[in-house]
Enzyme design. Structure first.
Site, PDB file in Angstrom:
ATOM      1  N   ASN A 113      -6.311   3.242  10.561  1.00  0.00           N
ATOM      2  CA  ASN A 113      -5.575   2.129  11.166  1.00  0.00           C
ATOM      3  C   ASN A 113      -5.444   2.236  12.682  1.00  0.00           C
ATOM      4  OD1 ASN A 113      -4.014   4.284   9.814  1.00  0.00           O
ATOM      5  ND2 ASN A 113      -2.298   3.447  10.967  1.00  0.00           N
ATOM      6  N   THR A 150       9.916  -7.659 -12.705  1.00  0.00           N
ATOM      7  CA  THR A 150       9.323  -8.989 -12.744  1.00  0.00           C
ATOM      8  C   THR A 150       8.279  -9.124 -11.643  1.00  0.00           C
ATOM      9  OG1 THR A 150      11.392  -9.858 -13.597  1.00  0.00           O
ATOM     10  CG2 THR A 150       9.872 -11.457 -12.630  1.00  0.00           C
ATOM     11  N   ALA A 201       0.820  -1.215   0.000  1.00  0.00           N
ATOM     12  CA  ALA A 201       0.000   0.000   0.000  1.00  0.00           C
ATOM     13  C   ALA A 201       0.851   1.259   0.000  1.00  0.00           C
ATOM     14  CB  ALA A 201      -0.945  -0.003   1.204  1.00  0.00           C
ATOM     15  N   THR A 202       2.028   1.216   0.611  1.00  0.00           N
ATOM     16  CA  THR A 202       2.898   2.394   0.602  1.00  0.00           C
ATOM     17  C   THR A 202       3.245   2.766  -0.834  1.00  0.00           C
ATOM     18  OG1 THR A 202       3.823   1.840   2.761  1.00  0.00           O
ATOM     19  CG2 THR A 202       5.164   3.262   1.339  1.00  0.00           C
ATOM     20  N   ALA A 255      -1.821  -6.898   0.531  1.00  0.00           N
ATOM     21  CA  ALA A 255      -2.173  -8.273   0.882  1.00  0.00           C
ATOM     22  C   ALA A 255      -1.972  -8.584   2.368  1.00  0.00           C
ATOM     23  CB  ALA A 255      -1.342  -9.244   0.038  1.00  0.00           C
ATOM     24  N   HIS A 256      -0.910  -8.034   2.972  1.00  0.00           N
ATOM     25  CA  HIS A 256      -0.558  -8.497   4.322  1.00  0.00           C
ATOM     26  C   HIS A 256      -1.486  -7.987   5.420  1.00  0.00           C
ATOM     27  CE1 HIS A 256       1.622  -5.110   6.447  1.00  0.00           C
ATOM     28  NE2 HIS A 256       1.666  -4.630   5.223  1.00  0.00           N
ATOM     29  N   CYS A 301       6.986   6.716  18.151  1.00  0.00           N
ATOM     30  CA  CYS A 301       8.341   7.067  18.559  1.00  0.00           C
ATOM     31  C   CYS A 301       9.013   7.812  17.416  1.00  0.00           C
ATOM     32  CB  CYS A 301       9.125   5.817  18.922  1.00  0.00           C
ATOM     33  SG  CYS A 301      10.536   6.178  19.945  1.00  0.00           S
ATOM     34  N   GLN A 318      -6.750  -0.758   5.277  1.00  0.00           N
ATOM     35  CA  GLN A 318      -7.417  -1.349   6.450  1.00  0.00           C
ATOM     36  C   GLN A 318      -8.853  -1.764   6.160  1.00  0.00           C
ATOM     37  OE1 GLN A 318      -6.106  -2.075   9.409  1.00  0.00           O
ATOM     38  NE2 GLN A 318      -4.127  -1.048   9.202  1.00  0.00           N
TER      39      GLN A 318
HETATM   40  C1  LIG Z   1      -0.363  -0.819   6.620  1.00  0.00           C
HETATM   41  C2  LIG Z   1      -0.884   0.410   5.978  1.00  0.00           C
HETATM   42  C3  LIG Z   1      -0.215   0.994   4.903  1.00  0.00           C
HETATM   43  C4  LIG Z   1       1.086   0.474   4.374  1.00  0.00           C
HETATM   44  O1  LIG Z   1       0.930  -0.738   3.713  1.00  0.00           O
HETATM   45  P1  LIG Z   1       2.224  -1.574   3.278  1.00  0.00           P
HETATM   46  O2  LIG Z   1       1.692  -2.636   2.397  1.00  0.00           O
HETATM   47  O3  LIG Z   1       2.792  -2.094   4.557  1.00  0.00           O
HETATM   48  O4  LIG Z   1       3.137  -0.646   2.564  1.00  0.00           O
HETATM   49  C5  LIG Z   1      -0.782   2.119   4.338  1.00  0.00           C
HETATM   50  N1  LIG Z   1      -1.916   2.646   4.808  1.00  0.00           N
HETATM   51  C6  LIG Z   1      -2.584   2.105   5.842  1.00  0.00           C
HETATM   52  C7  LIG Z   1      -3.847   2.730   6.315  1.00  0.00           C
HETATM   53  C8  LIG Z   1      -2.081   0.980   6.467  1.00  0.00           C
HETATM   54  O5  LIG Z   1      -2.742   0.464   7.505  1.00  0.00           O
END
Ligand SMILES: *Cc1c(COP(=O)(O)O)cnc(C)c1O
Length: 391
Positions: A155, A244, A75-76, A204-205, A330, A183
């Site tokens: 989040n 790839t 997502a980043t 995905a994670h 932090c 989220q």
């Molecule tokens: C976890 C998260 C991201 C980042 O996702 P990644 O796949 O870890 O880069 C971006 N936005 C929100 C709201 C998230 O919770």
């Protein structure tokens, strides 16, 4: 029955890979290891077919067409590609961006970077529940505005934004609407067509798939969007994301989307019940328990609470067998209240006394009860210690 320790209640940070997802992925590491861009043999064709199936599965989950999905590294990256990509492609039309004070850093920092490159930025406030007022979006739009970026669900405090109402305004004003739905996708119903969103990031994670795989939905019709890629190096993903493809990861993402879609109604009801049980148990055991965020328009598996008079970091330290997150960040060695809780108008001392519980697919009633009792006993102890010290 006593739960197995430690207990994981940090599902907003990441989720484990569902065994069904892992099963789908495994053959693509070994047997079907082909490069999806290889056009001249069976190995490539098999990989490509698997990628296209996953593209359909993800599109199906969010009401998109398969050709509107671009795979990324998370997502980043999707947030960076969406915002930088649309701003660059529409430079001739203006350079004003709008976002909100509670976004993930990958949106806020992307927007801030663009202000160093000549863009102007409006950061909208939120109300006490973390909700963006759609009218404030309308008021912030100028003839120079290119894109509005509002997250689908937060989040930290779990607030679900009124995206449909916001989209009505951005559509009418011919401004692009991007949403960071990391989220939300797989947790609550999200339909890009019904909502009227133009760009959507997911990963995905956060939905029981593997780490390092994400997607960006890019609207292809009304309007048909063009983005400038972040990187060059080949024609993959329609020239938008060279390199790839992570075939096993993408296959896992697709399977995760399918599982989420099938399980969502029952699972979100189950999680909301567990979440309410957790909050009730904390309130029964302790005075001075405050809810961050609202009770409605909230993710079913999120609970963010403050415990007056105690330090969130001290709670995390003492709760050694439940994985939780605090309401602080932090930043360069000093503990600061999170920008989200601050934006919700929560006083610093309560923000620093806040804990985020993130429930998920493998959370049980026993785990919730154990976590509530453990946190309550730690807080009772911390408050007693503090009272004795100030006597
Ligand atoms: C976890 C998260 C991201 C980042 O996702 P990644 O796949 O870890 O880069 C971006 N936005 C929100 C709201 C998230 O919770």
């Amino acid at each position: 029955m006593a739960p197995t320790l430690p207990i994981y209640l940090d599902y907003h940070a990441t989720t484990p890979v569902d065994p069904r997802v892992l099963d789908a992925m495994l053959p693509y590491f070994t047997e079907h290891f082909g490069n999806a861009a290889s056009r001249s043999h069976r190995f490539g064709w098999d990989a490509d077919k698997a990628v296209e199936r996953a593209r359909q599965q993800i599109a199906g989950l969010i009401g998109a067409c398969a050709n509107e999905i671009v795979f990324t590294g998370g997502a980043t990256e999707s947030n960076n590609l969406a915002i930088k990509g649309i701003v660059d492609a529409r430079r001739d039309r203006g350079s004003h961006l709008i976002t909100t004070a509670i976004e993930h850093k990958s949106v806020l920092d992307t927007c801030k970077r663009l202000t160093k490159q000549g863009c102007t930025l409006t950061i909208l406030p939120v109300d006490h529940n973390g909700r963006v007022d759609p009218d404030s979006v309308g008021r912030a739009i100028t003839p120079e505005t290119i894109v509005v970026s509002v997250m689908a669900a937060n989040n930290e405090v779990g607030t679900v934004q009124p995206l449909g109402e916001i989209a009505k305004i951005t559509r009418e004003r011919k401004v692009i609407l991007h949403t960071d739905a990391a989220q939300a996708v797989g947790k609550i119903p999200i339909d890009v067509a019904a909502l009227g969103v133009d760009l959507l990031s997911c990963t995905a994670h956060k939905m029981y798939g593997p780490k390092g795989v994400g997607a960006l939905f890019i609207r292809r019709q009304a309007p048909r969007l063009q983005l400038t890629p972040l990187a060059d190096g080949g024609g993959h993903e329609r020239g938008l994301r060279p390199g790839t493809l992570n075939v096993p990861g993408i296959v896992g993402f697709g399977r995760a989307a399918d599982v989420a879609q099938t399980d969502m109604p029952a699972e979100s009801a189950r999680l909301a019940t567990l979440r309410d049980r957790l909050f009730a148990r904390l309130q029964q055991a302790l005075p001075g328990v405050g809810l961050n965020g609202g009770t409605s328009d909230r993710l079913p598996h999120n609970l963010s609470v403050s415990f007056s008079g105690v330090d969130g970091e001290a709670i995390l330290m003492a709760v050694d067998d439940v994985a939780l997150s605090s309401g602080s960040a932090c930043t360069s060695g000093t503990v600061e209240p999170s920008h989200v809780l601050k934006a919700c108008g929560i006083p610093d001392e309560l923000a620093l006394a806040s804990i985020r519980f993130g429930l998920g697919r493998y959370t049980t009633e026993e785990e919730v009860d154990y976590a509530a009792d453990k946190v309550a006993s730690v807080i009772t102890h911390l408050r007693a210690t503090r009272a004795a010290a100030t006597r």
